[in-house]
Scaffold this motif. Structure first.
Motif, short mmCIF file in Angstrom:
data_model
loop_
_atom_site.label_atom_id
_atom_site.label_comp_id
_atom_site.label_asym_id
_atom_site.label_seq_id
_atom_site.Cartn_x
_atom_site.Cartn_y
_atom_site.Cartn_z
N PHE A 197 51.97 50.59 49.64
CA PHE A 197 52.56 49.45 48.81
C PHE A 197 51.62 48.93 49.24
O PHE A 197 51.31 47.90 48.08
CB PHE A 197 53.73 48.67 49.63
N GLY A 198 50.87 48.55 50.15
CA GLY A 198 49.68 47.82 50.42
C GLY A 198 48.47 48.03 48.79
O GLY A 198 47.78 46.80 48.77
N PRO A 199 47.75 48.75 48.82
CA PRO A 199 46.93 48.74 47.39
C PRO A 199 48.36 48.39 46.04
O PRO A 199 47.66 47.68 45.43
CB PRO A 199 46.63 50.41 47.36
N PHE A 200 49.00 48.78 45.86
CA PHE A 200 49.73 48.22 44.98
C PHE A 200 50.12 46.34 45.02
O PHE A 200 50.36 45.98 43.66
CB PHE A 200 51.75 48.99 44.36
N TYR A 201 50.95 46.48 46.19
CA TYR A 201 50.81 44.93 45.87
C TYR A 201 49.43 44.19 45.91
O TYR A 201 49.23 43.24 45.03
CB TYR A 201 51.06 44.29 47.66
N ARG A 202 48.10 44.93 46.19
CA ARG A 202 46.77 44.20 46.00
C ARG A 202 46.58 44.36 44.52
O ARG A 202 46.14 42.93 44.13
CB ARG A 202 45.74 45.00 46.80
N MET A 203 47.30 44.80 43.77
CA MET A 203 46.68 45.28 42.76
C MET A 203 47.52 44.29 42.01
O MET A 203 47.16 43.01 41.09
CB MET A 203 47.11 46.29 42.00
N VAL A 204 49.20 43.91 42.05
CA VAL A 204 49.35 42.74 41.92
C VAL A 204 49.34 41.59 42.10
O VAL A 204 48.72 40.36 41.09
CB VAL A 204 50.88 43.19 42.13
N LEU A 205 48.20 41.34 43.72
CA LEU A 205 48.17 39.88 43.32
C LEU A 205 46.82 39.66 42.32
O LEU A 205 46.08 38.64 42.27
CB LEU A 205 48.21 39.77 45.10
N LEU A 206 46.44 40.30 42.83
CA LEU A 206 44.76 40.12 41.20
C LEU A 206 45.10 40.70 40.42
O LEU A 206 44.67 39.31 39.43
CB LEU A 206 43.83 41.42 41.87
N SER A 207 46.42 41.22 39.32
CA SER A 207 46.84 40.38 38.11
C SER A 207 47.38 39.30 37.93
O SER A 207 46.64 38.97 37.56
CB SER A 207 47.61 41.30 38.21
N HIS A 208 48.02 38.80 39.04
CA HIS A 208 48.64 37.73 39.26
C HIS A 208 47.75 36.56 38.86
O HIS A 208 47.80 35.90 38.08
CB HIS A 208 49.48 37.27 40.56
N ILE A 209 46.94 36.31 39.66
CA ILE A 209 45.39 35.18 39.78
C ILE A 209 44.61 35.38 38.96
O ILE A 209 44.37 34.46 38.23
CB ILE A 209 44.18 35.74 41.72
N HIS A 210 44.42 36.77 38.84
CA HIS A 210 43.40 36.57 37.60
C HIS A 210 44.71 35.61 36.00
O HIS A 210 43.29 34.99 35.17
CB HIS A 210 43.13 38.28 36.48
N SER A 211 45.92 36.02 36.47
CA SER A 211 46.76 35.56 34.61
C SER A 211 46.36 34.07 35.37
O SER A 211 46.93 32.86 34.71
CB SER A 211 47.64 36.13 35.24
N LEU A 212 46.63 32.81 36.28
CA LEU A 212 46.14 32.06 37.04
C LEU A 212 45.30 31.73 36.57
O LEU A 212 44.88 30.47 36.02
CB LEU A 212 46.51 31.76 38.25
N LEU A 213 43.69 32.47 36.89
CA LEU A 213 43.06 32.14 36.42
C LEU A 213 42.76 31.79 35.14
O LEU A 213 42.31 30.63 34.70
CB LEU A 213 41.60 32.89 36.18
N ARG A 214 43.08 32.57 34.10
CA ARG A 214 42.89 32.91 32.99
C ARG A 214 43.64 31.39 32.36
O ARG A 214 43.57 30.70 31.54
CB ARG A 214 43.94 34.07 32.38
N LYS A 215 44.78 30.85 33.15
CA LYS A 215 45.99 29.97 32.50
C LYS A 215 45.78 28.51 32.57
O LYS A 215 45.20 27.33 32.21
CB LYS A 215 47.07 29.93 33.31
N HIS A 216 44.79 28.34 33.99
CA HIS A 216 43.40 27.50 34.12
C HIS A 216 42.43 27.25 33.61
O HIS A 216 42.32 26.40 33.89
CB HIS A 216 43.10 27.56 35.91
N LEU A 217 42.10 27.93 32.89
CA LEU A 217 40.78 28.43 32.61
C LEU A 217 40.29 27.72 30.74
O LEU A 217 39.79 28.17 30.21
CB LEU A 217 39.59 29.34 32.73
N ALA A 218 41.48 28.21 30.35
CA ALA A 218 42.09 27.95 29.05
C ALA A 218 41.84 26.52 28.03
O ALA A 218 41.81 25.66 28.72
CB ALA A 218 43.95 28.09 28.74
N GLN A 219 41.48 26.52 27.08
CA GLN A 219 40.33 25.73 26.89
C GLN A 219 41.28 24.49 26.13
O GLN A 219 41.07 23.45 26.35
CB GLN A 219 40.12 26.03 24.97
N LYS A 220 42.73 24.79 25.89
CA LYS A 220 43.59 23.77 25.89
C LYS A 220 44.11 22.61 27.25
O LYS A 220 44.75 21.83 26.73
CB LYS A 220 44.83 24.51 25.54
N ARG A 221 43.99 23.44 28.15
CA ARG A 221 44.28 22.94 29.38
C ARG A 221 42.11 22.01 30.49
O ARG A 221 42.37 21.64 30.88
CB ARG A 221 44.59 23.51 30.48
#
Length: 180
Positions: free
Chosen positions: A70-94
């Motif tokens: 579960f640990g590596p799977f959770y780490r992968m999901v967490l990193l994916s979630h963080i990258h989605s947050l960063l994409r949303k935060h850095l979106a040009q329209k925002r």
């Protein structure tokens, strides 16, 4: 993965105490991961909340029957979630949201009609043209205006007080010229 661990992870999807236990177990890994990222105005609690959201996603999608951990799977999901947050935060329209400044007391330097929300269309035009106003200020006046907007204690120094007064006068003149 042991059957007990697998049962605990499955139970965490519906039991908040089990969820807390699983999250606490993986919290050191979460803290290592989140220290590598920065989003303006995100506190440690915000990051931990996002990590909990990612854990909920990981728990709901995890299938440990194939022997995966579960640990590596959770780490992968967490990193994916963080990258989605960063994409949303850095979106040009925002970008306006990320670069915005909060004014402590807009009534101190803005005309009453601007601060009160009257004549909304005029206010939007004026806001879009404020760059022209700032460009006509001297560096000292710009710094004084910045101090007022930040509600800084340094604004009480004599040199800045005069610069602030000049910038207020120029702002009033600028708004008067734009409204006519």
């Amino acid at each position: 993965m042991t059957p007990e661990e697998l049962e605990m992870i499955r139970g965490a999807a519906t039991d908040s105490e089990m969820f807390k236990q699983v999250f606490d177990q993986y919290k050191p890994m979460v803290l290592r991961v989140i220290t590598a990222y920065y989003i303006r105005d995100y506190t440690r609690d915000d990051w931990l909340q996002e990590a909990r959201i990612a854990m909920l996603k990981a728990i709901s999608h995890y299938d440990g029957t194939a022997g995966s951990k579960f640990g590596p799977f959770y780490r992968m999901v967490l990193l994916s979630h963080i990258h989605s947050l960063l994409r949303k935060h850095l979106a040009q329209k925002r970008s306006a949201d990320t670069n915005a400044m909060v004014m402590a007391n807009p009534g101190a330097i803005l005309p009453p009609s601007f601060a009160s929300g009257q004549r909304i269309e005029d206010n939007l035009v004026l806001r879009s043209q404020l760059g022209e106003y700032v460009a006509q200020l001297s560096p000292l006046e710009r710094r004084g205006l910045q101090m007022v907007l930040e509600n800084s204690d340094a604004a009480t120094r004599r040199a800045y007080r005069r610069a602030i007064e000049r910038s207020k006068l120029k702002l009033t003149q600028y708004f008067s010229a734009q409204m006519n």
